[in-house]
Design a protein around this motif. Sequence first.
Motif, short mmCIF file in Angstrom:
data_model
loop_
_atom_site.label_atom_id
_atom_site.label_comp_id
_atom_site.label_asym_id
_atom_site.label_seq_id
_atom_site.Cartn_x
_atom_site.Cartn_y
_atom_site.Cartn_z
N ILE A 122 0.86 -1.18 0.00
CA ILE A 122 0.00 0.00 0.00
C ILE A 122 0.90 1.23 0.00
O ILE A 122 1.82 1.33 0.82
CB ILE A 122 -0.93 0.01 1.25
CG1 ILE A 122 -1.82 -1.24 1.28
CG2 ILE A 122 -1.73 1.29 1.32
CD1 ILE A 122 -2.84 -1.33 0.16
N VAL A 123 0.62 2.17 -0.90
CA VAL A 123 1.47 3.35 -1.01
C VAL A 123 0.81 4.62 -0.48
O VAL A 123 1.47 5.65 -0.36
CB VAL A 123 1.98 3.57 -2.45
CG1 VAL A 123 2.88 2.42 -2.87
CG2 VAL A 123 0.82 3.73 -3.41
N SER A 124 -0.50 4.57 -0.19
CA SER A 124 -1.14 5.72 0.44
C SER A 124 -2.27 5.22 1.34
O SER A 124 -2.91 4.22 1.04
CB SER A 124 -1.68 6.71 -0.60
OG SER A 124 -2.70 6.13 -1.36
N GLU A 125 -2.46 5.91 2.44
CA GLU A 125 -3.49 5.54 3.41
C GLU A 125 -4.86 6.02 2.93
O GLU A 125 -4.97 7.02 2.21
CB GLU A 125 -3.18 6.16 4.77
CG GLU A 125 -1.93 5.60 5.42
CD GLU A 125 -2.06 4.15 5.85
OE1 GLU A 125 -3.16 3.74 6.30
OE2 GLU A 125 -1.06 3.42 5.75
N ILE A 126 -5.89 5.32 3.36
CA ILE A 126 -7.26 5.73 3.07
C ILE A 126 -7.56 6.99 3.87
O ILE A 126 -7.23 7.08 5.05
CB ILE A 126 -8.25 4.62 3.45
CG1 ILE A 126 -8.06 3.43 2.52
CG2 ILE A 126 -9.69 5.13 3.43
CD1 ILE A 126 -8.91 2.25 2.87
N GLN A 127 -8.19 7.95 3.22
CA GLN A 127 -8.62 9.17 3.89
C GLN A 127 -10.11 9.34 3.68
O GLN A 127 -10.64 8.95 2.64
CB GLN A 127 -7.87 10.38 3.33
CG GLN A 127 -6.38 10.33 3.58
CD GLN A 127 -5.69 11.54 2.99
OE1 GLN A 127 -6.28 12.35 2.28
NE2 GLN A 127 -4.41 11.67 3.27
N TYR A 128 -10.76 9.92 4.68
CA TYR A 128 -12.18 10.21 4.55
C TYR A 128 -12.45 11.54 5.23
O TYR A 128 -11.63 12.03 6.01
CB TYR A 128 -13.05 9.09 5.15
CG TYR A 128 -12.81 8.84 6.61
CD1 TYR A 128 -13.56 9.47 7.59
CD2 TYR A 128 -11.81 7.96 7.02
CE1 TYR A 128 -13.33 9.24 8.93
CE2 TYR A 128 -11.58 7.72 8.36
CZ TYR A 128 -12.33 8.36 9.31
OH TYR A 128 -12.10 8.14 10.64
#
Length: 151
Positions: A122-128
């Motif tokens: 995974i190269v970027s975290e989930i954002q919300y």
Amino acid sequence: MANQVEPRLIQPLYDELQKERFVTLATIDYETGGPNVSAISWVLAKDESTIYFSVDNRSRILENIAANNKVVINLIANESTYSIAGEAIIKEERLQDVPLKLALIEVSINEVRDVMFYGSKIVSEIQYDKTYDKRAAERLDKQVMDAMKKA
């Protein structure tokens, strides 16, 4: 090469679960017997073997856990994807010091499995983003997380 399996949270995952974050929760639907997946954010690692989460006390999740307490929490962190399997109990039907009627669920971890497909990370975290009043959301999130830490 087989994916790594641990009996409890590794330190990076424990650290990631010290704050509100996006995870998915899989339960067994009490009516259909099939899988049911929900997105939740009020989640906290109490220790390396225990995870707490809170949901509305009218949630289908609670009925599912009452009928079958096996759950899986899916966590994307530490450049990978993890399946955290365990057994859930409804620890409190009404979480104290929170204005909403939320239940507190305790998950006793049986295994933590790295389920990322081979040769990737995974190269970027989930954002919300919360789509309602930002200050009210921050206040509520703090109340819920503080109440879970006290439990």
